[in-house]
Design an enzyme around this catalytic site. Structure first.
Site, mmCIF file in Angstrom:
data_model
loop_
_atom_site.group_PDB
_atom_site.id
_atom_site.type_symbol
_atom_site.label_atom_id
_atom_site.label_comp_id
_atom_site.label_asym_id
_atom_site.label_seq_id
_atom_site.Cartn_x
_atom_site.Cartn_y
_atom_site.Cartn_z
ATOM 1 N N VAL A 68 0.827 -1.209 0.000
ATOM 2 C CA VAL A 68 0.000 0.000 0.000
ATOM 3 C C VAL A 68 0.859 1.255 0.000
ATOM 4 O O VAL A 68 0.547 2.237 -0.683
ATOM 5 C CB VAL A 68 -0.960 -0.007 1.204
ATOM 6 C CG1 VAL A 68 -1.679 1.330 1.330
ATOM 7 C CG2 VAL A 68 -1.981 -1.126 1.060
ATOM 8 N N GLU A 69 1.944 1.238 0.746
ATOM 9 C CA GLU A 69 2.788 2.424 0.866
ATOM 10 C C GLU A 69 3.554 2.737 -0.417
ATOM 11 O O GLU A 69 3.652 3.893 -0.821
ATOM 12 C CB GLU A 69 3.791 2.251 2.021
ATOM 13 C CG GLU A 69 3.179 2.278 3.401
ATOM 14 C CD GLU A 69 2.771 3.666 3.850
ATOM 15 O OE1 GLU A 69 3.043 4.643 3.121
ATOM 16 O OE2 GLU A 69 2.168 3.783 4.933
ATOM 17 N N SER A 70 4.119 1.711 -1.048
ATOM 18 C CA SER A 70 5.046 1.982 -2.153
ATOM 19 C C SER A 70 4.903 1.064 -3.348
ATOM 20 O O SER A 70 5.623 1.248 -4.338
ATOM 21 C CB SER A 70 6.491 1.879 -1.635
ATOM 22 O OG SER A 70 6.795 0.531 -1.274
#
Length: 356
Positions: A216-218
């Protein structure tokens, strides 16, 4: 190699230009964080202005958590890798587009792992043998690309078969698009699985949770950098999570950008922060599923805002959470948390976990 070296150099240069706090400074940490991030954003805005002057107002493209963007040839050629859609777009306004595009294609296909760039002075004997995009791009013979010969051959094939032109204002832009393999996200995830397992075992954090947060972050982009100055695979911020972990380890200050762009350090710091949330900031939440929902939301928006969703009194908030079912805790967080971003974040990470 030169593309990724330039990217790291840009981020490190920004770090030096924004500066770091004096050891004798007594300024409030939050005040420093705001000023430092503002300085970072000013530099990015100046960089974007330079791009706009050359490409035009509708053509500004800057690297983000899930987008690798590299400019060269005095900003007239650029590479954009979208790690969500899985498309590499390489375009140029240069007078000799074929030559410039080919050079950019080859250097992109052969760009090294970020750890190779960061650590090359110290442990060159441990450098990775494969380029970062190895197994994520297949050539015209459906083979992965490891060496320059195959990269050059594929570049020639792409330019002969996929070269396109478009106009933007007065500019004529030549470009090619290269698709990553359909399972490109899993291919990148596999690269980092050993260090995820290592961090999971060290901090007693579910490996699946670490991977879901990374996605989700990267989207497993180790070069990730955001406008809020969060860095790397787990989008760790120097001044918040980074500083908390350093303090926990008895260190002063905060990790450098270069430190956090090393995937091993980044995953270690991000997982350590999850452990800090679990064992300190959210301590007392009994149900492991409820605790997981609180940890996920806290990773995005902070533990304080999670607890305040239930009560302004910390102990009362924990008691309320413990009186609820995990499903009720989840529903409360995705409907009542003060931040829409954090509400969406919990939904996204939980959806990935449910599918693993």
């Amino acid at each position: 190699m030169k593309n990724s070296k330039k990217l790291i150099a840009l981020i490190i240069t920004v770090s030096l230009l924004t500066g770091c706090p004096s050891q004798n400074s007594h300024k409030d940490d939050e005040d420093y964080y705001v000023k430092d991030t503002n300085a970072f954003n000013i530099l990015i805005s100046q960089y974007a202005n330079n791009i706009e002057q050359i490409w035009g107002p509708k053509e500004v493209l800057i690297a983000g958590p899930k987008d690798y963007v590299q400019y060269e040839d005095n900003l007239k050629t650029r590479v954009h890798i979208n790690f969500v859609s899985g498309v590499i777009t390489i375009e140029t306004m240069a007078e000799s587009p074929i030559e410039n595009l080919k050079e950019a294609i080859v250097s992109t296909l052969l760009m090294p792992e970020p750890v190779d760039i960061i650590r090359h002075d110290k442990i060159s004997q441990n450098l990775s043998k494969d380029p970062f995009l190895f197994n994520q791009v297949l050539d015209q013979d459906h083979q992965p690309i490891r060496w320059s010969g195959r990269a050059n051959s594929f570049a020639d094939y792409v330019l002969a078969n996929n070269l396109k032109f478009r106009t933007s204002g007065p500019h004529k832009i030549a470009y090619v698009e290269i698709k990553l393999v359909p399972n490109h996200i899993n291919q990148r995830a596999k690269k980092f699985l050993p260090i995820v397992t290592e961090a999971s075992n060290r901090y007693f954090i579910d490996e699946r949770l670490i991977l879901a947060i990374m996605e989700v972050e990267s989207a497993f982009n180790p070069y990730a950098v955001s406008r809020t100055d969060a860095l790397g695979l787990m989008q760790v911020q120097q001044h918040t999570a980074g500083r908390d972990i350093f303090k926990l380890r008895g260190k002063s200050g905060e990790p450098s950008r270069k430190f956090l762009l090393d995937p091993r350090n980044n995953v270690d710091m991000g997982t350590a922060y999850l452990s800090l949330l679990k064992t300190k900031y959210l301590a007392g939440i009994n149900n492991p599923i409820s605790l997981r929902y609180a940890m996920i939301t806290s990773y995005n928006g902070g533990a304080g805002s999670v607890l305040r969703t239930f009560s302004n009194d910390r102990n009362e908030a924990v008691n309320i959470i413990n009186s609820m079912t995990p499903q009720q805790v989840y529903r409360k967080l995705v409907t009542s948390h003060v931040s829409q971003e954090s509400r969406n974040y919990l939904v996204k990470v939980s959806r990935i976990l449910d599918n693993k």
